[in-house]
Design an enzyme around this catalytic site. Sequence first.
Site, PDB file in Angstrom:
ATOM      1  CB  THR A  90      -0.894   0.017   1.255  1.00 33.81           C
ATOM      2  OG1 THR A  90      -1.581  -1.230   1.339  1.00 33.81           O
ATOM      3  CG2 THR A  90      -1.907   1.156   1.170  1.00 33.81           C
ATOM      4  CE  LYS A 110      -4.710  -1.753   1.050  1.00 33.21           C
ATOM      5  NZ  LYS A 110      -5.534  -2.569   1.946  1.00 33.21           N
ATOM      6  CE  LYS A 114       2.016   1.871   4.759  1.00 32.75           C
ATOM      7  NZ  LYS A 114       1.422   0.973   3.765  1.00 32.75           N
TER       8      LYS A 114
HETATM    9  P1  NAP Z   1       5.641  -6.075   7.645  1.00 29.98           P
HETATM   10  O1  NAP Z   1       5.286  -7.376   8.266  1.00 29.98           O
HETATM   11  O2  NAP Z   1       6.132  -4.954   8.498  1.00 29.98           O
HETATM   12  O3  NAP Z   1       6.725  -6.390   6.484  1.00 29.98           O
HETATM   13  C1  NAP Z   1       7.383  -5.352   5.831  1.00 29.98           C
HETATM   14  C2  NAP Z   1       8.323  -5.907   4.784  1.00 29.98           C
HETATM   15  O4  NAP Z   1       9.003  -4.793   4.157  1.00 29.98           O
HETATM   16  C3  NAP Z   1       9.421  -6.815   5.351  1.00 29.98           C
HETATM   17  O5  NAP Z   1       9.713  -7.826   4.412  1.00 29.98           O
HETATM   18  C4  NAP Z   1      10.601  -5.848   5.504  1.00 29.98           C
HETATM   19  O6  NAP Z   1      11.850  -6.471   5.460  1.00 29.98           O
HETATM   20  C5  NAP Z   1      10.418  -5.038   4.239  1.00 29.98           C
HETATM   21  N1  NAP Z   1      11.135  -3.756   4.260  1.00 29.98           N
HETATM   22  C6  NAP Z   1      10.891  -2.680   5.050  1.00 29.98           C
HETATM   23  N2  NAP Z   1      11.758  -1.695   4.769  1.00 29.98           N
HETATM   24  C7  NAP Z   1      12.587  -2.167   3.784  1.00 29.98           C
HETATM   25  C8  NAP Z   1      13.662  -1.613   3.061  1.00 29.98           C
HETATM   26  N3  NAP Z   1      14.087  -0.353   3.262  1.00 29.98           N
HETATM   27  N4  NAP Z   1      14.266  -2.394   2.130  1.00 29.98           N
HETATM   28  C9  NAP Z   1      13.836  -3.649   1.901  1.00 29.98           C
HETATM   29  N5  NAP Z   1      12.812  -4.235   2.541  1.00 29.98           N
HETATM   30  C10 NAP Z   1      12.188  -3.484   3.470  1.00 29.98           C
HETATM   31  O7  NAP Z   1       4.410  -5.457   6.834  1.00 29.98           O
HETATM   32  P2  NAP Z   1       3.118  -6.223   6.217  1.00 29.98           P
HETATM   33  O8  NAP Z   1       2.050  -6.233   7.253  1.00 29.98           O
HETATM   34  O9  NAP Z   1       3.567  -7.476   5.532  1.00 29.98           O
HETATM   35  O10 NAP Z   1       2.665  -5.123   5.125  1.00 29.98           O
HETATM   36  C11 NAP Z   1       3.306  -5.028   3.867  1.00 29.98           C
HETATM   37  C12 NAP Z   1       2.497  -4.062   2.989  1.00 29.98           C
HETATM   38  O11 NAP Z   1       1.161  -4.593   2.839  1.00 29.98           O
HETATM   39  C13 NAP Z   1       2.327  -2.665   3.585  1.00 29.98           C
HETATM   40  O12 NAP Z   1       2.353  -1.716   2.559  1.00 29.98           O
HETATM   41  C14 NAP Z   1       0.957  -2.737   4.245  1.00 29.98           C
HETATM   42  O13 NAP Z   1       0.367  -1.455   4.351  1.00 29.98           O
HETATM   43  C15 NAP Z   1       0.212  -3.630   3.261  1.00 29.98           C
HETATM   44  N6  NAP Z   1      -0.916  -4.395   3.830  1.00 29.98           N
HETATM   45  C16 NAP Z   1      -0.835  -4.963   5.072  1.00 29.98           C
HETATM   46  C17 NAP Z   1      -1.916  -5.672   5.566  1.00 29.98           C
HETATM   47  C18 NAP Z   1      -1.888  -6.291   6.945  1.00 29.98           C
HETATM   48  O14 NAP Z   1      -2.965  -6.595   7.497  1.00 29.98           O
HETATM   49  N7  NAP Z   1      -0.734  -6.521   7.551  1.00 29.98           N
HETATM   50  C19 NAP Z   1      -3.064  -5.830   4.781  1.00 29.98           C
HETATM   51  C20 NAP Z   1      -3.102  -5.285   3.494  1.00 29.98           C
HETATM   52  C21 NAP Z   1      -2.009  -4.556   3.025  1.00 29.98           C
HETATM   53  P3  NAP Z   1      12.567  -6.973   6.849  1.00 29.98           P
HETATM   54  O15 NAP Z   1      11.929  -8.298   7.172  1.00 29.98           O
HETATM   55  O16 NAP Z   1      13.996  -7.088   6.489  1.00 29.98           O
HETATM   56  O17 NAP Z   1      12.273  -5.917   7.893  1.00 29.98           O
END
Ligand code: NAP
Length: 300
Positions: A99, A174, A243
Amino acid sequence: MSNTHALQISVLGLGQMGAPIARNLVARGFAVRVWNRDAAKTASVPGATPCATIAEAVAGADVALTMLADDAALREVTLGAGGLLDALPSGAVHLGMSTVSLAIVSELAKAHAARGQEYIASPVFGRPDVAAAAKLFVVPGGPTGTLERLAPLFAAIGQATFPMATPEQAAQAKLAGNFMIAGTLEILAEALAFGEKGGIDPEKLMGLFTGTVFGSPIVNRYGGMIARAEFEPAAFALRLGLKDVNLVLAASQQLGLSMPVASVVQQHLVSAVDKGLGDIDFAGVSTIVREEAGLGAVRR
Ligand code: NAP
């Protein structure tokens, strides 16, 4: 892009959402390579090929699926040294599921097109357990022909697809949906605090809401979390919710419309982050609403 069964998919970003998505692609028989900044997380996708670099992960790929935290992460992984733009084969698709802002989606769509690659924004609705059950709602934006070729991938991770005409529109749809979620959270928190001030148990009031005219997956799930004060472990971190509300307000400014509800939720989310609550669940913004109502952060 090669045909479906030969589709080579690289998943970059194995956080709460990326890992279950990658596992479902493996389970549906796709050839999957995985990369994550913290390489230890590649072990969370058995059956996929772990890769040490982005270049290794996307060599020969048809689709590079990114599921990263935010604009900064997507920018670094795509445009940074050794990033996707340089490494992705010509003719391949970068399928961006994070997102993120409309601005970065436009920028990446242009940058990939200039390299003979394609950028398809494809954000999703559904939390990590929904991703694990392959029940996501997928919102891909781009040319119909490309979306049709990607349909088997979408079917492997989700229960329904809502195509948009362009990557920018997918990103905007989204953000519109996440604004609905953020606004619903605020309304639920205020309604439950309002009832509690009059002595009504929040779980009892939720029973009224869900049993009458307000029931919906978002109301049921988030309302229950607020009523029970269940905010840890976070399935969707509050800092990511902030965010998204920030992205909504930035886009609304560019488009010349005011979104006052988003501004109220933003203030409450900022207060929560300032209090060190960024890593609890998004629903935890209700603790700020409770405090403002003079109820104390959590019901005892
Ligand atoms: P998350 O668990 O915090 O995972 C974030 C990912 O991004 C990890 O793989 C992290 O790597 C990577 N990352 C962060 N900074 C980075 C950088 N500078 N360079 C390379 N990799 C980096 O987040 P999530 O919940 O999976 O969410 C991911 C996306 O989906 C977001 O945009 C969120 O808004 C969206 N989303 C989330 C949900 C939900 O319910 N969680 C639902 C729909 C959409 P590391 O492991 O190395 O930290």
